[in-house]
Design an enzyme around this catalytic site. Structure first.
Site, PDB file in Angstrom:
ATOM      1  CB  CYS A 134       3.284   7.515 -15.365  1.00  0.00           C
ATOM      2  SG  CYS A 134       3.026   9.011 -14.531  1.00  0.00           S
TER       3      CYS A 134
ATOM      4  CG  HIS B 224       4.226   6.487 -10.672  1.00  0.00           C
ATOM      5  ND1 HIS B 224       5.131   5.868 -11.645  1.00  0.00           N
ATOM      6  CD2 HIS B 224       3.973   7.538 -10.918  1.00  0.00           C
ATOM      7  CE1 HIS B 224       5.180   7.063 -12.640  1.00  0.00           C
ATOM      8  NE2 HIS B 224       4.406   8.195 -11.959  1.00  0.00           N
TER       9      HIS B 224
ATOM     10  CD  GLU C  69       6.196   2.541 -11.314  1.00  0.00           C
ATOM     11  OE1 GLU C  69       6.470   3.615 -11.934  1.00  0.00           O
ATOM     12  OE2 GLU C  69       5.144   2.302 -11.283  1.00  0.00           O
TER      13      GLU C  69
END
Length: 313
Positions: A144, A236, A238
């Protein structure tokens, strides 16, 4: 194979209860193999949540991983207990002075998108980190804002402010099925997006970089930078199942104008429990990244930076 973590790090218990293989440091020291040394430069306010997210992903491979937590030297977090930071994190200045090397480094995002890069209080030290990766790290993964900062520093690619937040579970397409980083990936996939800025395809391509994952709605997602042995992901994978919900609830409670995250809640109804539709691709991406590191990093970790291997295939 397990990930090696301090037994008193919160992620140790979290991952153990999830069935993830973890190993305390004293047990790992008796194994006659060299674990991959992976650093996590954690720029997020909620340090423990971010530790758990990335530890979970890098633990899901047959490789033994030694995770080291790193922080910016002078920047003090307000959201994580000082005792936790003192016990588990090392300042970058100390890491750099030690001369130690890493097989991989993950640089997280940070909630400072609205600032020009050069106005960030720790920007000068962060550029030192970027330069240090070229001599002391075999492969780097910028996530990011961390990825945006790296691509800006190395290639001058700018970020652009959006008039509304890109927010939700967005459909993306696989632009490079033959890439080793996308082994096992579907032709398209859902990826969580949460940002107020974007990078644009023409400016990335003008820098000579390859876009591996893209979206018609939110633009480039995953970019490969072989000359700097780096990947940049602007979204994202994750995230936990409820991370977007936490962000949405926080903004609603604070009176911040925010759109309901797109395609996240069933029927776009925030009263319903969101379902995770990206977990498998998250494990694939980070597993593939670690596999490429394992195949190309020197066995003698001291050789990193002396004779670097190009990660291109």
């Amino acid at each position: 194979m397990p990930i090696k973590l301090p037994a008193d790090l919160p992620a140790y218990d979290v991952l153990s209860h999830e069935g993830v293989m973890v190993m305390p440091e004293d047990a790992a020291s008796h194994q006659d193999i060299r674990p991959l040394r992976i650093g996590l430069l954690n720029l997020m306010p909620k340090k423990i949540q971010t530790e758990n997210q990335f530890a979970r992903l890098i633990a899901a491979t047959p490789l033994q991983i030694e995770l080291s937590l790193i922080r910016m030297t002078e920047h003090l977090t307000k959201n994580t207990a000082a005792e936790h930071m003192e016990a588990f994190y090392r300042p970058f200045a100390e890491v750099a002075a030690s001369g130690e090397k890493f097989d991989g480094l993950i640089i997280t995002g940070a909630p400072i998108e609205h600032l020009p890069f050069e106005d960030v209080t720790y920007w000068d030290e962060l550029t030192q980190v970027f330069d240090w990766t070229q001599t002391n790290v075999h492969a780097t993964f910028g996530v990011c804002w961390g990825g945006m900062a790296m691509i800006h520093y190395f290639h001058g690619v700018p970020k652009h402010l959006l008039d509304h937040k890109a927010f939700g579970c967005i459909r993306h397409r696989n632009c490079a099925p033959a890439s080793p980083y996308l082994r096992g990936f579907s032709d398209d996939m859902v990826i969580p997006v949460s940002r107020w800025t974007e990078l644009r395809r023409p400016e990335i391509e003008a820098a000579g970089l390859s876009i591996l994952i893209d979206s018609d709605q939110t633009g480039p997602c995953l970019v490969e930078d072989p000359d700097h042995r780096a990947l940049y992901i602007f979204n994202h994978l994750e995230y936990d199942s409820d991370t977007l919900k936490q962000e949405y609830d926080r903004d609603v409670a604070g009176g911040t104008p925010i759109n309901v995250p797109a395609n996240y809640y069933p029927d776009d109804d925030p009263s319903k429990t969101p379902q995770n539709r990206w977990r498998s691709h998250a494990h694939l991406l980070y597993g593939n990244w670690l596999s490429e590191i394992y195949l190309t990093t020197p066995y003698d970790i001291a050789q990193i930076g002396l004779m670097q291997t190009d990660l291109r295939r």
